[in-house]
Design an enzyme around this catalytic site. Structure first.
Site, short mmCIF file in Angstrom:
data_model
loop_
_atom_site.label_atom_id
_atom_site.label_comp_id
_atom_site.label_asym_id
_atom_site.label_seq_id
_atom_site.Cartn_x
_atom_site.Cartn_y
_atom_site.Cartn_z
N GLU A 177 -11.07 -1.67 18.35
CA GLU A 177 -10.79 -0.52 17.49
C GLU A 177 -12.12 0.09 17.07
OE1 GLU A 177 -7.61 -0.96 14.56
OE2 GLU A 177 -8.90 0.02 13.08
N ARG A 202 0.83 -1.21 0.00
CA ARG A 202 0.00 0.00 0.00
C ARG A 202 0.86 1.25 0.00
NH1 ARG A 202 -4.05 1.31 4.99
NH2 ARG A 202 -2.11 0.87 6.10
C1 3EB Z 1 -3.33 2.20 14.47
O1 3EB Z 1 -3.67 3.31 14.97
C2 3EB Z 1 -4.33 1.11 14.55
O2 3EB Z 1 -3.63 0.38 8.28
O3 3EB Z 1 -5.28 1.51 7.39
C3 3EB Z 1 -6.04 2.08 12.27
C4 3EB Z 1 -6.58 2.70 11.14
C5 3EB Z 1 -5.08 1.11 12.11
C6 3EB Z 1 -6.12 2.36 9.86
C7 3EB Z 1 -4.64 1.07 8.37
C8 3EB Z 1 -4.62 0.78 10.84
C9 3EB Z 1 -5.14 1.39 9.72
O4 3EB Z 1 -2.21 2.02 13.96
C10 3EB Z 1 -4.51 0.39 13.29
#
Ligand code: 3EB
Length: 328
Positions: free
Chosen positions: A316, A144
């Site tokens: 989450e 990505r």
């Molecule tokens: C974090 O804060 C938790 O890889 O797109 C949150 C939101 C998280 C998006 C992503 C990952 C993603 O790192 C994980």
């Protein structure tokens, strides 16, 4: 002209608007997206039983054109684009992710929707290992990141996103983009920007902003119990819940937004269209109680039992903040 873009949760079998921009079915099957009844539809396996599922419908006024190309499906009106894609399950995701996301970014560019403001990434076996022993999430992040670096020409930056587990047989992804609207990507002063996470979390940092503001709406990324770049309160659901929701409250609050040149501020009561992702089945009753105590009683909340991108995270949360409810 500025049309609004709105989402709502409905029963997976309910009748939906034939002019919807998108339908995401959180149900018991997964696969490449298709056009169903004229509407781009992405099916994500998030539940063991169809009856537990729901669909998220995105609508925006005005004539809509939809189509599919390269395994991607899309629909747009004059202002907003929805695009979805799928990467079959694999023991190596970097290249396939790079290409699928690159194709999707190119399509958005060709259709003249250069600014992505919200993205979702649903990753199977997210905490598993690929054939090099690299965690699947980190493998995905590498592809990505390269797609964002090389194929996302727009200077507006990386969008609000969610990167989370799924029980499906592949990575399902989708995003919303716009043309000229003012899009502002927001960071949270309590958290290290994800794209600046140190290397110990993987060879390439995750590509997302903590939130994105579009007109009066703030799209809140998946938010967890992370302070700086570190997970806090390993193994403690209640404490993880409070850090995650404090993170959201701070992100959308006036102080954090004003420091980034934005005037409006929101509270947790302005949050709607909430998704709560939780790791352990046994935590659902507690998570439901916590959500009822935290969010507005009129807010739409859905619960999804999936793995989360760090093995030490139990919960989450994502949502959409707006002042709409107040003026209702
Ligand atoms: C974090 O804060 C938790 O890889 O797109 C949150 C939101 C998280 C998006 C992503 C990952 C993603 O790192 C994980």
């Amino acid at each position: 002209m500025t049309a609004a873009i709105e989402s709502r949760f409905i029963d997976p079998d309910a009748i939906y608007d034939a002019d919807a921009l998108a339908r995401i079915v959180f149900g018991d099957t997964s696969g490449p997206p298709g056009i169903e009844n004229g509407v781009p539809t992405l099916r994500l396996k998030m539940y063991g039983e169809a009856r537990d599922g729901f669909a998220e419908i995105w609508t925006s006024a005005g004539p809509i054109r939809s189509g599919s190309v390269n395994g991607l499906v899309f629909a747009h009106n004059d202002e907003f684009l929805f695009c979805a894609g799928f990467i079959p399950v694999s023991d190596r995701y970097t290249d396939a992710t790079r290409h699928a996301y690159g194709d999707a970014f190119a399509l958005a560019g060709e259709l003249n929707f250069a600014k992505i403001f919200r993205m979702w990434n649903f990753i199977p076996h997210i905490n598993g290992a690929n054939d090099e022993g690299l965690e699947v999430y980190r493998d995905f992040c590498r592809g990505r990141a390269v797609a964002f670096e090389q194929d996302y020409a727009n200077a507006s930056g990386m969008p609000a996103a969610t990167g989370i587990g799924t029980w499906g047989d592949g990575v399902g992804f989708c995003f919303l983009a716009c043309r000229e609207s003012t899009v502002r990507h927001i960071e949270n002063s309590r958290q290290t920007p994800a794209y600046e996470y140190p290397q110990r979390y993987g060879p390439k940092s995750p590509s997302f902003a903590r939130g994105t503001q579009l007109h009066d709406t703030l799209f809140v990324s998946g938010t967890a119990s992370i302070l700086g770049h570190e997970t806090v309160h390993e193994g403690d659901l209640d404490r993880q819940w409070s850090v995650a929701t404090d993170n959201i409250a701070h992100l959308i609050g006036a102080e954090n937004l004003e420091a980034q040149g934005l005037r409006s501020g929101y509270t947790l009561h302005d949050l709607d269209q909430i998704k709560v992702y939780y790791r352990h089945s046994a935590d659902l009753p507690r998570v439901t109680k916590l959500a009822q105590a935290t969010f507005d009683s009129h807010a739409s909340v859905r619960y999804l039992k999936v793995d989360i991108c760090r093995a030490d995270l139990l919960v989450e949360i994502e949502g959409i903040a707006s002042h709409r409810r107040r003026s209702d």
